[in-house]
Scaffold this motif. Structure first.
Motif, short mmCIF file in Angstrom:
data_model
loop_
_atom_site.label_atom_id
_atom_site.label_comp_id
_atom_site.label_asym_id
_atom_site.label_seq_id
_atom_site.Cartn_x
_atom_site.Cartn_y
_atom_site.Cartn_z
N HIS A 91 0.82 -1.19 0.00
CA HIS A 91 0.00 0.00 0.00
C HIS A 91 0.87 1.25 0.00
O HIS A 91 0.64 2.21 -0.73
CB HIS A 91 -0.92 -0.03 1.22
N ASN B 234 4.07 -1.80 -10.69
CA ASN B 234 2.71 -1.86 -10.16
C ASN B 234 2.14 -3.27 -10.21
O ASN B 234 1.47 -3.72 -9.28
CB ASN B 234 1.82 -0.88 -10.94
N GLU C 108 0.80 -5.44 -7.08
CA GLU C 108 -0.52 -6.08 -7.09
C GLU C 108 -0.39 -7.58 -6.76
O GLU C 108 -1.20 -8.13 -6.02
CB GLU C 108 -1.18 -5.92 -8.47
N ARG D 247 -3.57 -11.47 0.18
CA ARG D 247 -5.03 -11.65 0.26
C ARG D 247 -5.39 -13.13 0.22
O ARG D 247 -6.27 -13.57 0.94
CB ARG D 247 -5.71 -10.92 -0.90
N ASN E 186 -10.90 -10.96 -3.21
CA ASN E 186 -12.30 -10.80 -3.64
C ASN E 186 -12.48 -11.17 -5.11
O ASN E 186 -11.64 -10.86 -5.94
CB ASN E 186 -12.75 -9.35 -3.45
#
Lengths: 360, 126
Positions: free
Chosen positions: A145, A188, A192, A199, A206
């Motif tokens: 982040h 980037n 990610e 995650r 998600n």
């Protein structure tokens, strides 16, 4: 081995086995064929602060964290039905009333004449490891982040520089600023991937589900990849009209990973092939390159997180060992499968299968 | 007379604020920025923006809650709010708060400008 030693005197052999079971630095349990828990060793009882009588049959379930209990029961039912070994992590309350993460390895037992006789399980306290894992994931999330903010600013500045060069027709420098933007996009993508990884570990990746044409998705991906790699030959063949249900962004990410790998691990004068096909139940896609290939001994490991094939040649290829792991996780989430065939210095072929929802 | 569309940017990161100020001013907008979530309303009153770019997480404040407060206030409810976040997953959580759109960071500049212009045109038609 009999377990009713409370009412009968154990034999000497049984006594030595009990001694081993009770002194081993591991929590053990045993169940019968009717899913009743009939034995817990001393380390288990000491951890729990309970008596054997309190834990027997289903008494121990009182100690399992309420959010984990149904998962534990489901796993036990499933393994019991198949008589297969299993591993499960859950929180168990200790004698201080604290919940600790443990890993439980259950193994089915069979008598000499192959009659199923229940399960034996061994459990270890993995709480510290779990906490470290959690902290590591929090760190990766926070770090990713924090990295995104400067990338955001840098991206805008580069855009403005690029506009200036373009407006003033300074083409040479325009190419430089475009090159810088492309490199920034790579950074980037890596950020990610790191985020996705954490995650996945925390179960919070998600997915937004919708129905779409598999073939259309693949055509879009190839168009995009060809634009990014104008000097490479990407052959595309096959047809299918199956609709699938999935997250089009995530699935594209998984397939783009495979194509990027194919381009990366083969030389620039070699083409890569993408084929699609379908049968009654599945749409299939394969990505083939004619590059360095993968030695047989590594084939089963390449989907592991951070796994990179060791070797002088392999070390010259950039990467962090996240792509295939992520691709596999995403494809599995679509109830699909991914497999690989390869021969060293000849070819590598990745094949994915996704269930068809309906035909167009 | 100054007819430039006015954009208020709310983001707790000073680097983002300065780059947004440069970019949006160059693109013909009048820009006001604030790093604090708690003075959004005083900025709304003094600056009277035509559009708000609002970060989802502003130190000490939830941007979504601020968005809802704006949308609950009749005099400001029609101002388009575009929410920004470095968490792409945040997109799924903003619709309940009345936001008009979501932009994931880092963003493509052309895409950001396109979304801003779409919203500005949309709010004029109303």
């Amino acid at each position: 081995m009999r377990l009713t030693y409370e009412t009968e005197e154990p034999t000497m052999l049984e006594e030595s086995f009990l001694k081993i079971a009770n002194r081993a630095p591991v929590m053990l349990w045993m169940s019968d064929t009717a899913k009743n828990f009939v034995y817990f060793n001393d380390p288990w009882l000491k951890f729990r602060g309970c008596t054997l009588q309190e834990e027997l049959n289903h008494g121990w379930e009182q100690g399992v964290h309420e959010d984990d209990l149904s998962k534990v029961k489901k796993q036990f039912d499933k393994s019991f039905a198949k008589k297969e070994p299993y591993k499960i992590e859950y929180r168990l309350q200790n004698h201080k009333g604290q919940y600790r993460w443990i890993i439980d390895n259950g193994v089915p037992q069979f008598s000499d004449d192959n009659q199923f006789s229940g399960y034996i399980g061994s459990c270890f306290d993995i709480h510290e490891i779990k906490e470290l894992e959690h902290r590591k994931e929090e760190f990766i999330t926070a770090a990713s982040h924090e990295l995104k903010t400067p990338v955001t600013s840098l991206n805008v500045y580069l855009h403005l520089i690029d506009e200036y060069f373009t407006d003033n027709k300074i083409e040479k420098y325009g190419a430089y600023s475009k090159g810088a933007t492309m490199q920034l996009n790579k950074i980037n993508t890596l950020i990610e991937e790191l985020l996705d990884l954490s995650r996945i570990q925390s179960g919070s990746l998600n997915y937004s589900w919708s129905e779409f044409s598999f073939c259309d998705m693949v055509s879009n991906i190839i168009e995009k990849m060809q634009l990014l790699h104008p000097n490479r030959q990407i052959d595309f063949s096959g047809e299918c009209d199956g609709q699938i249900r999935g997250d089009v962004e995530r699935l594209s990410q998984a397939i783009e990973n495979l194509i990027s790998n194919a381009l990366k691990y083969s030389s620039s004068d070699n083409k890569i092939r993408i084929d699609i096909s379908e049968d009654k139940n599945w749409v299939m896609l394969s990505v083939t390159d004619y590059g360095i290939g993968i030695a047989t001994e590594h084939l089963s490991k390449i989907f592991k997180r951070f796994y990179r094939i060791p070797g002088k040649l392999e070390a010259t290829y950039p990467g962090m060992g996240m792509g295939l792991y992520l691709s596999q996780k995403i494809i599995n989430k679509h109830n699909g499968s991914i497999s690989v065939e390869s021969r060293e210095n000849e070819y590598t072929k990745f094949i994915i299968k996704i269930p068809i929802l309906k035909k167009k | 007379m100054n007819n430039k569309p006015k954009i208020l940017v709310v983001d707790d990161d000073p680097d983002i604020l300065s780059v947004m100020e440069i970019l949006l001013s160059m693109k013909g907008f009048e820009v006001e920025v604030t790093a604090r979530g708690d003075n959004t309303f005083s900025k709304l009153e003094s600056f009277q923006p035509n559009l708000i770019l609002l970060d989802v997480l502003i130190s000490g404040h939830d941007g979504r809650a601020i968005c809802k407060e704006i949308k609950d206030e009749p005099q400001y409810a029609n101002i388009p709010v575009l929410m920004l976040s470095a968490h792409p997953g945040a997109a799924a959580t903003i619709s309940d708060y009345g936001a008009d759109g979501f932009i994931s960071k880092p963003f493509d500049v052309e895409n950001l400008l396109k979304k801003i212009n779409e919203q500005l045109q949309g709010s004029k038609i109303e």
